[in-house]
Design a protein around this motif. Structure first.
Motif, short mmCIF file in Angstrom:
data_model
loop_
_atom_site.label_atom_id
_atom_site.label_comp_id
_atom_site.label_asym_id
_atom_site.label_seq_id
_atom_site.Cartn_x
_atom_site.Cartn_y
_atom_site.Cartn_z
N PRO A 73 62.46 48.65 42.66
CA PRO A 73 62.71 48.86 44.09
C PRO A 73 61.73 48.08 44.98
N LEU A 74 61.98 46.79 45.12
CA LEU A 74 61.06 45.94 45.87
C LEU A 74 60.91 46.39 47.32
N GLN A 75 62.00 46.79 47.96
CA GLN A 75 61.91 47.17 49.37
C GLN A 75 61.00 48.37 49.56
N ASP A 76 61.04 49.31 48.65
CA ASP A 76 60.13 50.46 48.73
C ASP A 76 58.70 50.02 48.50
N TYR A 77 58.49 49.05 47.63
CA TYR A 77 57.13 48.55 47.39
C TYR A 77 56.58 47.83 48.61
N LEU A 78 57.41 47.01 49.24
CA LEU A 78 56.95 46.27 50.42
C LEU A 78 56.63 47.22 51.58
N ARG A 79 57.39 48.30 51.68
CA ARG A 79 57.16 49.26 52.76
C ARG A 79 56.03 50.24 52.46
N GLY A 80 55.98 50.71 51.21
CA GLY A 80 55.06 51.80 50.90
C GLY A 80 54.06 51.55 49.79
N LYS A 81 53.95 50.28 49.34
CA LYS A 81 53.01 49.92 48.28
C LYS A 81 53.25 50.78 47.04
N ARG A 82 52.19 51.13 46.31
CA ARG A 82 52.38 51.89 45.07
C ARG A 82 53.10 53.20 45.32
N ASP A 83 52.71 53.89 46.38
CA ASP A 83 53.31 55.19 46.66
C ASP A 83 54.80 55.05 46.93
N VAL A 85 56.82 53.02 45.45
CA VAL A 85 57.48 52.90 44.15
C VAL A 85 57.39 54.19 43.35
N PHE A 86 56.20 54.76 43.29
CA PHE A 86 55.94 55.89 42.40
C PHE A 86 56.45 57.23 42.94
N GLU A 87 56.51 57.38 44.27
CA GLU A 87 56.87 58.68 44.83
C GLU A 87 58.07 58.63 45.77
N ILE A 88 58.05 57.72 46.73
CA ILE A 88 59.11 57.70 47.75
C ILE A 88 60.45 57.34 47.15
N TYR A 89 60.50 56.28 46.35
CA TYR A 89 61.76 55.86 45.73
C TYR A 89 62.35 56.94 44.82
N PRO A 90 61.60 57.52 43.88
CA PRO A 90 62.19 58.57 43.04
C PRO A 90 62.68 59.77 43.84
N ASP A 91 61.95 60.14 44.90
CA ASP A 91 62.39 61.26 45.72
C ASP A 91 63.71 60.94 46.42
N ARG A 92 63.83 59.72 46.93
CA ARG A 92 65.08 59.32 47.58
C ARG A 92 66.22 59.26 46.58
N MET A 93 65.96 58.71 45.39
CA MET A 93 67.00 58.64 44.37
C MET A 93 67.42 60.03 43.91
N GLY A 94 66.48 60.95 43.87
CA GLY A 94 66.82 62.32 43.50
C GLY A 94 67.81 62.93 44.47
N ARG A 95 67.61 62.66 45.76
CA ARG A 95 68.55 63.18 46.77
C ARG A 95 69.91 62.50 46.65
N ILE A 96 69.91 61.20 46.31
CA ILE A 96 71.17 60.47 46.13
C ILE A 96 71.92 61.02 44.92
N HIS A 221 50.52 41.63 40.88
CA HIS A 221 49.89 41.85 42.19
C HIS A 221 48.98 43.06 42.17
N GLU A 222 49.43 44.13 41.54
CA GLU A 222 48.63 45.37 41.54
C GLU A 222 47.40 45.27 40.64
N THR A 223 47.46 44.44 39.61
CA THR A 223 46.32 44.30 38.71
C THR A 223 45.41 43.14 39.09
N GLY A 224 45.85 42.32 40.05
CA GLY A 224 45.07 41.15 40.42
C GLY A 224 45.18 40.01 39.42
N MET A 225 46.14 40.08 38.53
CA MET A 225 46.34 39.03 37.55
C MET A 225 47.34 37.99 38.08
N GLY A 226 47.47 36.90 37.34
CA GLY A 226 48.45 35.89 37.67
C GLY A 226 49.83 36.26 37.14
N ILE A 227 50.84 35.56 37.62
CA ILE A 227 52.21 35.79 37.19
C ILE A 227 52.55 34.82 36.06
#
Length: 271
Positions: A73-83, A85-96, A221-227
């Motif tokens: 869920p890239l859009q959730d990551y861009l809007r809410g960073k780790r949280d 992805v880890f919390e907001i997206y699953p909560d929204r998917m649960g309601r869906i 990005h989150e680990t500071g490593m290269g792609i």
């Protein structure tokens, strides 16, 4: 069996489509794609993505972004960073899911974000893999991410199999196609290897490449490593003509291939 390698996702996907188009059966086993830079896109790459997206939507299929978002869920990551992805997206998917008859919709991302351990406690496989990457970046091959059924029992070991026998064993079709994700660290870069049990190359694969590239971007990005590179093993690959409600002919694929080839020819001339 064939290995197709190149710099970008759209380039490699296009070469794979050409390869399958040239096969009499338009299919193959163990089609391996190796993408050196699965995140960066040239102007021609973007034009190919836009052409393919318009083609799919114009023929009744979902957009490339829709396919990509089911993996990460890239859009959730861009809007809410780790949280996000880890919390907001699953909560929204649960309601869906609560109002859908198809509880498996969007299940790839949910399979890597919500599982149950042997004691019935819900945990986040992607979060724990990320924490392991941050804690032990010196290890090269200790980061496996299977995609078992969301919030179901975890089998023994570190791997979580995507194939859920209780649910999937009687399905001839419609089961999960992405089987396993393997993350590696090489010289300060994160690499990703994905195995697919079955792959529809027109309707799904470019969107899958985009989604896997987003997941790889997130981990790096989150680990500071290269792609690092993305490798995909399509254990069964098929040049499809859509599945309901989508539909197209091989002649339509040929037109798309020609138009996409033109984009890369223009880029070469301009260079």
């Amino acid at each position: 069996m064939e290995l197709i390698r190149g710099k970008s996702g759209p380039q490699v996907w296009l070469d794979a489509i050409r390869y399958l188009r040239g096969n009499p059966s338009h299919q193959d086993f163990d089609l391996i794609l190796h993408i050196a830079d699965p995140v960066a896109l040239s102007a021609a790459d973007r034009a190919v993505v836009n052409r393919t997206d318009a083609f799919l939507k114009g023929h009744g299929a979902g957009s490339l972004n829709t396919v990509a978002e089911t993996i990460f869920p890239l859009q959730d990551y861009l809007r809410g960073k780790r949280d996000g992805v880890f919390e907001i997206y699953p909560d929204r998917m649960g309601r869906i899911h609560a109002v859908r008859s198809d509880k498996r919709w969007g299940c790839y991302a949910m399979r890597i974000l919500r599982q149950k351990d042997r004691d019935g406690k819900i945990y986040n496989p992607l979060k724990e893999l990320l924490e392991k990457l941050e804690r032990m970046p010196q290890y090269k091959a200790s980061f496996e991410l299977g995609l078992g059924y969301p919030q179901e029992e975890e089998p023994a070991g570190d791997d979580i199999a995507i194939y859920e026998g209780a649910i999937d064993r009687k399905r001839p079709y419609g089961g999960p196609c992405l089987s396993h994700l393997s993350v590696k660290v090489d010289d300060g870069k994160v690499r990703l290897n994905a195995t697919y049990r079955s792959h529809y190359y027109m309707q799904r694969t470019l969107g899958n490449i985009m989604g896997l590239g987003r997941l790889l971007y997130f981990l790096a990005h989150e680990t500071g490593m290269g792609i690092g590179p993305l490798t995909i093993n399509s254990t069964y690959a098929r040049l499809d003509t859509g599945f309901a409600p989508a539909n197209w002919k091989l002649a339509d694929v040929d037109e798309l291939l020609a138009a996409c080839a033109t984009e890369y020819e223009r880029e070469m001339i301009a260079a």
